[in-house]
Write an enzyme that holds these catalytic residues in place. Structure first.
Site, mmCIF file in Angstrom:
data_model
loop_
_atom_site.group_PDB
_atom_site.id
_atom_site.type_symbol
_atom_site.label_atom_id
_atom_site.label_comp_id
_atom_site.label_asym_id
_atom_site.label_seq_id
_atom_site.Cartn_x
_atom_site.Cartn_y
_atom_site.Cartn_z
ATOM 1 C CG HIS A 24 -1.928 -0.978 1.363
ATOM 2 N ND1 HIS A 24 -2.173 -1.644 2.546
ATOM 3 C CD2 HIS A 24 -2.828 -1.450 0.473
ATOM 4 C CE1 HIS A 24 -3.170 -2.487 2.375
ATOM 5 N NE2 HIS A 24 -3.584 -2.402 1.125
ATOM 6 C CE LYS A 76 -13.881 -7.496 3.572
ATOM 7 N NZ LYS A 76 -12.696 -7.083 2.816
ATOM 8 N NE ARG A 107 -2.799 -7.713 -3.709
ATOM 9 C CZ ARG A 107 -3.489 -8.276 -2.759
ATOM 10 N NH1 ARG A 107 -2.940 -8.563 -1.639
ATOM 11 N NH2 ARG A 107 -4.751 -8.568 -2.909
ATOM 12 C CB SER A 112 -4.482 -6.603 4.957
ATOM 13 O OG SER A 112 -4.108 -5.310 4.548
#
Length: 171
Positions: free
Chosen positions: A19, A43, A92, A130
């Site tokens: 990030h 979440k 990514r 993460s």
């Protein structure tokens, strides 16, 4: 002449070196970069929204053009509220491309005036997520290992939160 404002959205729970690399690169391309920390009520995040703001502000303190805010609605609505016309997305591995393309197409349907700029992750960070670093933090107490994935400055916060969670799991 008006400022070129871009918005980089994500959960940043917590902010990773990947990030941060995208933030550094995007901040060089735009006059203002707003890091939008999305709040997903479905979440169970590691950090509260304000803690995530604080952590991102801590690791971007050397970047005067970066602002950090939270949002809990559609990303395109947040981008519009920031007076931006550009959304920055980090890519990514190639598996990200399909999902990001779907999001781009949906965002275009919602607001055709917002452009999406994709920045490819540096190969050093292409595998960093993460969720991966949460696993590493949980299974290893070696801060040097963790520092391969997150800024060193936030490791104490991760360790503290990890200890708090472990303490609540103890009978």
């Amino acid at each position: 002449m008006s400022q070129r404002i871009a918005v980089y959205t994500g959960s940043f729970d917590p902010v990773t070196l990947g990030h941060l690399h995208i933030i550094h690169r995007a901040s060089q391309l735009f006059d203002v970069l707003v890091v939008g920390i999305g709040i997903n009520k479905d979440k169970q995040p590691l950090f509260t929204p304000q803690e995530r703001v604080d952590l991102v502000e801590q690791v971007t303190a050397d970047l005067p053009s970066v602002r950090v805010q939270t949002f809990d609605d559609l990303a395109v609505d947040f981008v519009r509220r920031c007076d931006a016309k550009v959304m920055v997305r980090g890519i990514r591995p190639m598996t990200d491309v399909a999902g990001e393309f779907t999001m781009l197409m949906a965002n275009r349907q919602l607001d055709h005036s917002i452009e999406t700029v994709f920045l490819m992750a540096d190969d050093r960070f292409a595998h960093v997520s993460s969720s991966l670093l949460k696993q590493i933090a949980q299974m290893s107490d070696d801060d040097e290992r963790l520092a391969r994935f997150v800024p060193r400055e936030i490791i104490p916060a991760i360790r503290k939160r990890q200890a708090e969670r472990n303490a609540t799991k103890q009978p």
